[in-house]
Motif scaffolding. Structure first.
Motif, PDB file in Angstrom:
ATOM      1  N   ALA A 131      22.648  13.665  -7.680  1.00 46.63           N
ATOM      2  CA  ALA A 131      22.466  12.389  -7.934  1.00 46.63           C
ATOM      3  C   ALA A 131      20.931  12.258  -8.604  1.00 46.63           C
ATOM      4  O   ALA A 131      21.206  12.592  -9.883  1.00 46.63           O
ATOM      5  CB  ALA A 131      22.265  11.619  -6.550  1.00 46.63           C
ATOM      6  N   ASP A 132      20.053  11.863  -8.259  1.00 53.62           N
ATOM      7  CA  ASP A 132      18.778  11.828  -8.727  1.00 53.62           C
ATOM      8  C   ASP A 132      17.967  13.109  -8.916  1.00 53.62           C
ATOM      9  O   ASP A 132      17.517  13.802  -7.800  1.00 53.62           O
ATOM     10  CB  ASP A 132      17.723  10.843  -8.080  1.00 53.62           C
ATOM     11  N   PRO A 133      17.878  13.960 -10.016  1.00 49.80           N
ATOM     12  CA  PRO A 133      17.247  15.185 -10.353  1.00 49.80           C
ATOM     13  C   PRO A 133      15.756  15.349  -9.811  1.00 49.80           C
ATOM     14  O   PRO A 133      15.394  16.154  -8.884  1.00 49.80           O
ATOM     15  CB  PRO A 133      17.479  15.675 -11.573  1.00 49.80           C
ATOM     16  N   TYR A 134      15.279  14.109  -9.813  1.00 48.45           N
ATOM     17  CA  TYR A 134      13.707  14.246  -9.686  1.00 48.45           C
ATOM     18  C   TYR A 134      13.532  14.268  -8.062  1.00 48.45           C
ATOM     19  O   TYR A 134      12.830  15.064  -7.435  1.00 48.45           O
ATOM     20  CB  TYR A 134      12.939  13.085 -10.216  1.00 48.45           C
ATOM     21  N   GLU A 135      14.530  13.138  -7.687  1.00 50.96           N
ATOM     22  CA  GLU A 135      14.187  13.378  -5.967  1.00 50.96           C
ATOM     23  C   GLU A 135      14.749  14.740  -5.254  1.00 50.96           C
ATOM     24  O   GLU A 135      14.430  14.875  -4.459  1.00 50.96           O
ATOM     25  CB  GLU A 135      15.316  11.923  -5.745  1.00 50.96           C
ATOM     26  N   THR A 136      16.032  14.998  -6.017  1.00 51.75           N
ATOM     27  CA  THR A 136      16.388  16.415  -5.405  1.00 51.75           C
ATOM     28  C   THR A 136      15.353  17.493  -5.224  1.00 51.75           C
ATOM     29  O   THR A 136      15.228  18.248  -4.414  1.00 51.75           O
ATOM     30  CB  THR A 136      17.627  16.809  -5.933  1.00 51.75           C
ATOM     31  N   MET A 137      14.748  17.659  -6.530  1.00 50.26           N
ATOM     32  CA  MET A 137      13.746  18.852  -6.710  1.00 50.26           C
ATOM     33  C   MET A 137      12.371  18.448  -5.730  1.00 50.26           C
ATOM     34  O   MET A 137      11.742  19.221  -5.222  1.00 50.26           O
ATOM     35  CB  MET A 137      13.182  18.601  -8.155  1.00 50.26           C
ATOM     36  N   GLU A 138      12.134  17.110  -5.662  1.00 54.31           N
ATOM     37  CA  GLU A 138      10.963  16.798  -4.858  1.00 54.31           C
ATOM     38  C   GLU A 138      11.315  16.906  -3.521  1.00 54.31           C
ATOM     39  O   GLU A 138      10.634  17.595  -2.892  1.00 54.31           O
ATOM     40  CB  GLU A 138      10.688  15.272  -5.075  1.00 54.31           C
TER      41      GLU A 138
ATOM     42  N   ALA B 130      11.337  18.578 -14.856  1.00 54.37           N
ATOM     43  CA  ALA B 130      10.640  19.800 -15.091  1.00 54.37           C
ATOM     44  C   ALA B 130       9.112  19.472 -14.971  1.00 54.37           C
ATOM     45  O   ALA B 130       8.636  20.422 -14.495  1.00 54.37           O
ATOM     46  CB  ALA B 130      10.764  20.316 -16.664  1.00 54.37           C
ATOM     47  N   PRO B 131       8.673  18.547 -15.301  1.00 56.76           N
ATOM     48  CA  PRO B 131       7.028  18.478 -15.048  1.00 56.76           C
ATOM     49  C   PRO B 131       6.782  18.496 -13.569  1.00 56.76           C
ATOM     50  O   PRO B 131       5.484  18.795 -13.303  1.00 56.76           O
ATOM     51  CB  PRO B 131       6.720  17.178 -15.793  1.00 56.76           C
ATOM     52  N   LEU B 132       7.640  18.194 -12.811  1.00 55.08           N
ATOM     53  CA  LEU B 132       7.234  18.283 -11.229  1.00 55.08           C
ATOM     54  C   LEU B 132       7.260  19.880 -10.863  1.00 55.08           C
ATOM     55  O   LEU B 132       5.943  20.083  -9.903  1.00 55.08           O
ATOM     56  CB  LEU B 132       8.349  17.667 -10.562  1.00 55.08           C
TER      57      LEU B 132
ATOM     58  N   LYS C  57       3.890  10.279  -7.086  1.00 51.00           N
ATOM     59  CA  LYS C  57       5.048  10.711  -8.039  1.00 51.00           C
ATOM     60  C   LYS C  57       4.388  10.998  -9.471  1.00 51.00           C
ATOM     61  O   LYS C  57       4.801  11.665 -10.228  1.00 51.00           O
ATOM     62  CB  LYS C  57       6.009   9.757  -8.104  1.00 51.00           C
ATOM     63  N   GLN C  58       3.285   9.930  -9.922  1.00 56.00           N
ATOM     64  CA  GLN C  58       2.737  10.060 -10.962  1.00 56.00           C
ATOM     65  C   GLN C  58       2.051  11.157 -11.321  1.00 56.00           C
ATOM     66  O   GLN C  58       2.054  11.902 -12.345  1.00 56.00           O
ATOM     67  CB  GLN C  58       1.822   8.796 -11.254  1.00 56.00           C
TER      68      GLN C  58
ATOM     69  N   THR D 233       0.850  -1.276  -0.199  1.00 52.80           N
ATOM     70  CA  THR D 233      -0.006   0.130  -0.054  1.00 52.80           C
ATOM     71  C   THR D 233       0.868   1.394  -0.079  1.00 52.80           C
ATOM     72  O   THR D 233       0.432   2.104  -0.740  1.00 52.80           O
ATOM     73  CB  THR D 233      -0.977   0.004   1.164  1.00 52.80           C
ATOM     74  N   ALA D 234       1.944   1.250   0.934  1.00 55.01           N
ATOM     75  CA  ALA D 234       2.982   2.315   0.880  1.00 55.01           C
ATOM     76  C   ALA D 234       3.483   2.473  -0.483  1.00 55.01           C
ATOM     77  O   ALA D 234       3.528   3.810  -0.750  1.00 55.01           O
ATOM     78  CB  ALA D 234       3.961   1.956   1.823  1.00 55.01           C
ATOM     79  N   LEU D 235       3.867   1.765  -1.005  1.00 52.68           N
ATOM     80  CA  LEU D 235       4.362   1.790  -2.439  1.00 52.68           C
ATOM     81  C   LEU D 235       3.364   2.171  -3.387  1.00 52.68           C
ATOM     82  O   LEU D 235       4.072   3.188  -4.361  1.00 52.68           O
ATOM     83  CB  LEU D 235       5.227   0.420  -3.005  1.00 52.68           C
ATOM     84  N   ARG D 236       2.189   1.673  -3.312  1.00 50.46           N
ATOM     85  CA  ARG D 236       1.164   2.434  -4.457  1.00 50.46           C
ATOM     86  C   ARG D 236       0.860   3.740  -4.185  1.00 50.46           C
ATOM     87  O   ARG D 236       0.794   4.580  -4.890  1.00 50.46           O
ATOM     88  CB  ARG D 236      -0.103   1.175  -4.025  1.00 50.46           C
ATOM     89  N   VAL D 237       0.867   3.961  -2.907  1.00 48.21           N
ATOM     90  CA  VAL D 237       0.476   5.608  -2.715  1.00 48.21           C
ATOM     91  C   VAL D 237       1.740   6.380  -2.994  1.00 48.21           C
ATOM     92  O   VAL D 237       1.554   7.275  -3.902  1.00 48.21           O
ATOM     93  CB  VAL D 237       0.246   5.817  -1.031  1.00 48.21           C
TER      94      VAL D 237
END
Length: 332
Positions: free
Chosen positions: A108-115, A138-140, A46-47, A37-41
């Motif tokens: 490292a991970d751009p998405y993770e850093t921006m998030e 960028a979409p984030l 993220k999506q 459940t945690a992974l699904r959420v």
């Protein structure tokens, strides 16, 4: 595009809004939710681009005065213009308008850093040094309604039409130097630091496809100096050091060995950094209009934040580089 909410995450993950809140606030395991459940959420969040802000209640109705400056590396020296000039100019422009600047290096991970940045800091907007890896994140920013202006400092890849971008064209200045000098023979050498090739390197190879390439561990004076012996062993008649710090290191190495430059070979750099007064020759180089690009990017973003002027997608300005012909090359 409206900002994503917990309801959007809950609908996509097939759980309740309360479940989304508990899991994204780090209490999923404590409250007995399954790992699935945690992974699904988290995947659903993220999506849709949803970010849970721990302090959301504190700033939900407040106007942020923080502008993030995202860059793709931690510089080996704060003197390097790609960091120093971008940062100092953006800070100056922002402070004049009542904003603060938060430098965010991405290693490292751009998405993770921006998030994580968006989760912990309430941003008014972002200025980003363009990089292909960062474009994927960028979409984030858009999903979270964070306006952004991008600075393309010389990527070989074309700018994205979906991003508001200020572009520096590195090629004209390199072409001008080559057109002005006498590169006889076929012994050209390009000396550059680590990382991806850029417009300046591409332009040199366009003129000299057989040029030998020397890649150094860094972009500093010492890196150029330490490479001097190897560069000399290549018996060059033209050396292009892709920044001026490397070029000055090479010049110092040659001077200590009693090697005069122009009777044997020609050398030019890139960046038009402050000239070293000690070498007997002033360095031929290429301007790099980083301060102008940083000022334009900051002004475009701040005008949008203050006056609501829409950010136009695509390239807003192209700033060309130009040659600075001095004593380390011989004109035709």
């Amino acid at each position: 595009m409206p900002r994503a909410t917990r309801k959007d995450v809950a609908k996509l993950a097939g759980v309740s809004v309360a479940t989304v809140s508990h899991i994204l606030n780090g209490r999923g395991e404590e409250l007995g939710f399954s790992p699935d459940t945690a992974l699904r959420v988290k995947a659903a969040a993220k999506q849709v681009g949803y970010i849970a802000h721990p302090s959301a209640r504190n700033f939900r109705y407040q106007k942020s005065q923080v502008i993030a400056l995202f860059t793709t590396e931690v510089p080996s020296s704060l003197k390097l213009p790609v960091f120093n000039e971008l940062l100092t100019v953006v800070i100056d422009r922002a402070l004049r308008a009542g904003y603060f600047v938060l430098p965010v290096p991405i290693t490292a991970d751009p998405y993770e850093t921006m998030e994580s940045t968006l989760r912990e800091v309430h941003l008014a907007g972002a200025i980003i040094r363009d990089d292909l890896a960062l474009r994927n994140a960028a979409p984030l920013l858009e999903l979270n309604e964070i306006p952004s202006v991008w600075i393309n400092t010389g990527l070989s890849a074309p700018p994205s039409p979906d991003l508001t971008t200020i572009v520096i064209d590195e090629k004209p200045g390199v072409a001008q130097v080559i057109a002005a000098i006498k590169p006889d023979g076929l012994r050209q050498v390009i000396v550059r630091g680590p990382g991806k090739a850029s417009g300046r390197s591409e332009e040199f190879f366009r003129h000299f496809p057989q040029a030998q390439e020397v890649v150094l561990p860094g972009w500093l004076y010492r890196d150029g100096y330490d490479a001097g012996e190897h560069v000399l062993s290549l018996n060059p008649n033209l050396i292009f050091a892709t920044n001026d710090y490397i070029a000055h290191g090479l010049l110092q190495f040659f001077r200590e060995r009693g090697i005069d430059i122009t009777p044997h070979f020609q050398l030019f750099g890139f960046g038009d950094a402050e000239q070293d007064p000690t070498p007997p020759h002033q360095l031929t180089t290429v301007t790099w209009p980083l301060p102008e690009a940083a000022a334009l990017a900051a002004d475009v973003l701040i005008e949008h934040l203050k006056d609501g002027k829409p950010l136009v997608k695509g390239v807003q300005r192209i700033l060309p580089t130009t040659a600075r012909l001095r004593e380390t090359t011989v004109s035709r």
